[in-house]
Design a protein around this motif. Structure first.
Motif, mmCIF file in Angstrom:
data_model
loop_
_atom_site.group_PDB
_atom_site.id
_atom_site.type_symbol
_atom_site.label_atom_id
_atom_site.label_comp_id
_atom_site.label_asym_id
_atom_site.label_seq_id
_atom_site.Cartn_x
_atom_site.Cartn_y
_atom_site.Cartn_z
ATOM 1 N N VAL A 235 0.824 -1.206 0.000
ATOM 2 C CA VAL A 235 0.000 0.000 0.000
ATOM 3 C C VAL A 235 0.855 1.253 0.000
ATOM 4 C CG1 VAL A 235 -1.917 -1.166 1.159
ATOM 5 C CG2 VAL A 235 -0.204 0.021 2.534
ATOM 6 N N ARG A 236 0.309 2.266 -0.655
ATOM 7 C CA ARG A 236 0.910 3.603 -0.647
ATOM 8 C C ARG A 236 -0.191 4.583 -0.268
ATOM 9 N NH1 ARG A 236 3.126 6.135 -6.164
ATOM 10 N NH2 ARG A 236 0.902 5.885 -6.608
ATOM 11 N N LEU A 237 -0.019 5.237 0.857
ATOM 12 C CA LEU A 237 -1.034 6.138 1.394
ATOM 13 C C LEU A 237 -0.525 7.568 1.295
ATOM 14 C CD1 LEU A 237 -1.760 3.949 4.540
ATOM 15 C CD2 LEU A 237 -3.208 4.119 2.507
ATOM 16 N N ASN A 238 -1.070 8.318 0.350
ATOM 17 C CA ASN A 238 -0.528 9.653 0.095
ATOM 18 C C ASN A 238 -1.600 10.701 -0.198
ATOM 19 O OD1 ASN A 238 -1.354 8.691 -2.361
ATOM 20 N ND2 ASN A 238 0.631 8.871 -3.381
ATOM 21 N N GLN A 239 -2.861 10.389 0.114
ATOM 22 C CA GLN A 239 -3.938 11.328 -0.165
ATOM 23 C C GLN A 239 -4.804 11.512 1.075
ATOM 24 O OE1 GLN A 239 -6.141 10.079 -3.665
ATOM 25 N NE2 GLN A 239 -4.307 9.136 -4.520
ATOM 26 N N ALA A 240 -5.315 12.715 1.232
ATOM 27 C CA ALA A 240 -6.245 12.991 2.331
ATOM 28 C C ALA A 240 -7.635 12.485 1.961
ATOM 29 C CB ALA A 240 -6.299 14.489 2.617
ATOM 30 N N PRO A 241 -8.423 12.046 2.928
ATOM 31 C CA PRO A 241 -9.802 11.645 2.641
ATOM 32 C C PRO A 241 -10.645 12.859 2.285
ATOM 33 C CG PRO A 241 -9.421 11.664 4.999
ATOM 34 C CD PRO A 241 -8.087 11.915 4.352
ATOM 35 N N PRO A 242 -11.859 12.644 1.759
ATOM 36 C CA PRO A 242 -12.735 13.788 1.439
ATOM 37 C C PRO A 242 -13.002 14.658 2.659
ATOM 38 C CG PRO A 242 -13.623 11.737 0.536
ATOM 39 C CD PRO A 242 -12.480 11.348 1.422
ATOM 40 N N LYS A 243 -13.243 15.934 2.401
ATOM 41 C CA LYS A 243 -13.545 16.857 3.495
ATOM 42 C C LYS A 243 -14.881 16.481 4.148
ATOM 43 C CE LYS A 243 -11.172 20.907 1.560
ATOM 44 N NZ LYS A 243 -11.360 22.307 1.072
ATOM 45 N N PRO A 244 -14.962 16.556 5.458
ATOM 46 C CA PRO A 244 -16.250 16.297 6.115
ATOM 47 C C PRO A 244 -17.206 17.465 5.910
ATOM 48 C CG PRO A 244 -14.618 16.953 7.727
ATOM 49 C CD PRO A 244 -13.882 16.830 6.422
ATOM 50 N N LEU A 245 -18.503 17.191 5.999
ATOM 51 C CA LEU A 245 -19.478 18.272 5.990
ATOM 52 C C LEU A 245 -19.352 19.063 7.292
ATOM 53 C CD1 LEU A 245 -22.834 16.762 4.632
ATOM 54 C CD2 LEU A 245 -21.202 18.213 3.424
ATOM 55 N N PRO A 246 -19.433 20.380 7.223
ATOM 56 C CA PRO A 246 -19.395 21.197 8.446
ATOM 57 C C PRO A 246 -20.774 21.172 9.118
ATOM 58 C CG PRO A 246 -19.612 22.613 6.533
ATOM 59 C CD PRO A 246 -19.486 21.214 6.001
ATOM 60 N N LEU A 247 -21.164 20.001 9.595
ATOM 61 C CA LEU A 247 -22.541 19.783 10.030
ATOM 62 C C LEU A 247 -22.611 18.993 11.327
ATOM 63 C CD1 LEU A 247 -25.660 19.702 9.483
ATOM 64 C CD2 LEU A 247 -25.228 17.559 8.248
ATOM 65 N N GLN A 248 -23.487 19.447 12.214
ATOM 66 C CA GLN A 248 -23.927 18.655 13.355
ATOM 67 C C GLN A 248 -25.364 18.237 13.044
ATOM 68 O OE1 GLN A 248 -21.834 20.541 17.201
ATOM 69 N NE2 GLN A 248 -23.202 21.944 16.180
ATOM 70 N N LEU A 249 -25.558 16.956 12.793
ATOM 71 C CA LEU A 249 -26.875 16.454 12.406
ATOM 72 C C LEU A 249 -27.583 15.861 13.616
ATOM 73 C CD1 LEU A 249 -28.972 15.856 10.236
ATOM 74 C CD2 LEU A 249 -27.747 13.721 9.740
ATOM 75 N N ILE A 250 -28.759 16.374 13.895
ATOM 76 C CA ILE A 250 -29.573 15.913 15.020
ATOM 77 C C ILE A 250 -30.812 15.253 14.441
ATOM 78 C CG2 ILE A 250 -30.897 16.641 17.035
ATOM 79 C CD1 ILE A 250 -28.934 19.137 17.040
ATOM 80 N N MET A 251 -31.044 13.990 14.803
ATOM 81 C CA MET A 251 -32.173 13.255 14.250
ATOM 82 C C MET A 251 -32.961 12.567 15.350
ATOM 83 S SD MET A 251 -30.678 11.351 10.860
ATOM 84 C CE MET A 251 -32.340 10.718 10.562
ATOM 85 N N ALA A 252 -34.288 12.648 15.254
ATOM 86 C CA ALA A 252 -35.108 11.793 16.098
ATOM 87 C C ALA A 252 -34.814 10.350 15.691
ATOM 88 C CB ALA A 252 -36.585 12.117 15.898
ATOM 89 N N LEU A 253 -34.640 9.479 16.663
ATOM 90 C CA LEU A 253 -34.229 8.103 16.386
ATOM 91 C C LEU A 253 -35.208 7.424 15.427
ATOM 92 C CD1 LEU A 253 -32.302 5.746 17.060
ATOM 93 C CD2 LEU A 253 -33.884 5.144 18.917
ATOM 94 N N PRO A 254 -34.740 6.987 14.240
ATOM 95 C CA PRO A 254 -35.637 6.303 13.301
ATOM 96 C C PRO A 254 -35.928 4.876 13.759
ATOM 97 C CG PRO A 254 -33.656 7.182 12.205
ATOM 98 C CD PRO A 254 -33.397 7.188 13.682
ATOM 99 N N ARG A 255 -36.970 4.279 13.145
ATOM 100 C CA ARG A 255 -37.243 2.873 13.412
ATOM 101 C C ARG A 255 -36.048 2.041 12.953
ATOM 102 N NH1 ARG A 255 -39.474 1.058 8.401
ATOM 103 N NH2 ARG A 255 -40.151 2.815 7.113
ATOM 104 N N PRO A 256 -35.831 0.873 13.551
ATOM 105 C CA PRO A 256 -34.588 0.119 13.312
ATOM 106 C C PRO A 256 -34.259 -0.137 11.849
ATOM 107 C CG PRO A 256 -35.703 -0.773 15.215
ATOM 108 C CD PRO A 256 -36.625 0.269 14.644
ATOM 109 N N LYS A 257 -35.236 -0.553 11.048
ATOM 110 C CA LYS A 257 -34.929 -0.845 9.646
ATOM 111 C C LYS A 257 -34.423 0.400 8.928
ATOM 112 C CE LYS A 257 -37.552 -3.733 7.501
ATOM 113 N NZ LYS A 257 -38.670 -4.393 6.776
ATOM 114 N N MET A 258 -35.009 1.540 9.224
ATOM 115 C CA MET A 258 -34.571 2.788 8.611
ATOM 116 C C MET A 258 -33.247 3.261 9.207
ATOM 117 S SD MET A 258 -36.616 6.397 8.311
ATOM 118 C CE MET A 258 -38.034 5.577 7.582
#
Length: 241
Positions: free
Chosen positions: A67-90
């Protein structure tokens, strides 16, 4: 070269530039990609750099890559995501989706319309949630594992924690009624709350507004949560992120 990322862990390395894989990832490489010696794959170390791995040995039980590791991963979204807990399948699909889209902080909270049984789903166990997050990272070619925060009591979270989280961010709650149209895309830090199937009740929307969140909508159509998440994120952030 196959497009999906092969995620690597520190335990895979047998020397600084060589890895040995013998689990689900190996089975995927052999059965789906029909990996051969000399073939190259996109690889990345969990929470680290990405690059390229060349198959140098393969057997019925394992594969080895240089392996050769020489690249940065994609930039993260500048986001804090808050979600009401979905049903398990979702929830399974939602975890994979948010990881694919670059969300790094996911707050799963309670709501009046969240069934109490949802909180006992095995999917919330750290090892199970991690499996679905990893699948999302592999799909996206990302390595940074999202953080999941569980909050089983709505009011204490919204009153005691959310104001500080939302401060100095574009703070929004997705709500189909008495709301402003979805704002234009921007790369500014954002806090976004998304309700359960059926939406937050009026009391919850009011508490979210008191915490500093502005209600927004996506138009006249009512979307399922699993649809609303990618639609909202694609509308709120520029494509180059």
């Amino acid at each position: 070269m196959p497009v999906n990322l092969i995620l690597l862990y520190v335990s895979d390395f047998i020397d600084p530039h060589r890895v040995r894989i013998h689990d689900r990832r190996f089975q995927h490489m052999r059965s789906v990609h029909q990996a051969q010696v000399g073939e190259r794959f996109r690889v990345g170390v969990l929470n680290g750099m990405t690059g390229e791995g060349e198959v140098v040995a393969i057997s019925e039980r394992q594969v080895e890559l240089n392996v050769r590791l020489n690249q940065a991963p994609p930039k993260p979204l500048p986001l804090q995501l808050i979600m009401a807990l979905p049903r398990p399948k979702m929830l399974k699909r939602t975890l994979e989706t948010v990881a694919t889209l670059g969300v790094k902080d996911l707050w799963l909270i309670n709501s009046y319309r969240v069934d109490k049984s949802y909180w006992s789903t095995p999917i919330l166990r750290p090892e199970k949630a991690r499996e679905h997050l990893l699948l999302g990272l592999e799909q996206a070619g990302d390595t940074r594992l999202p953080r999941i925060h569980l909050r089983k009591r709505f009011k204490p979270f919204v009153e005691d924690e959310l104001p500080a989280l939302a401060r100095n961010t574009r703070a929004l709650v997705a709500h189909p009624y008495d709301a402003q149209p979805c704002p234009a895309p921007t790369s500014e830090p954002t806090t976004l709350a998304i309700g359960p199937e059926g939406g937050f009740i009026a009391y919850e929307v009011e508490k979210l507004r008191e915490a500093g969140l502005e209600a927004i909508h996506l138009g006249p159509r009512i979307l399922r949560v699993e649809t609303a998440v990618p639609v909202l994120l694609s509308r709120l952030f520029p494509l180059e992120l």
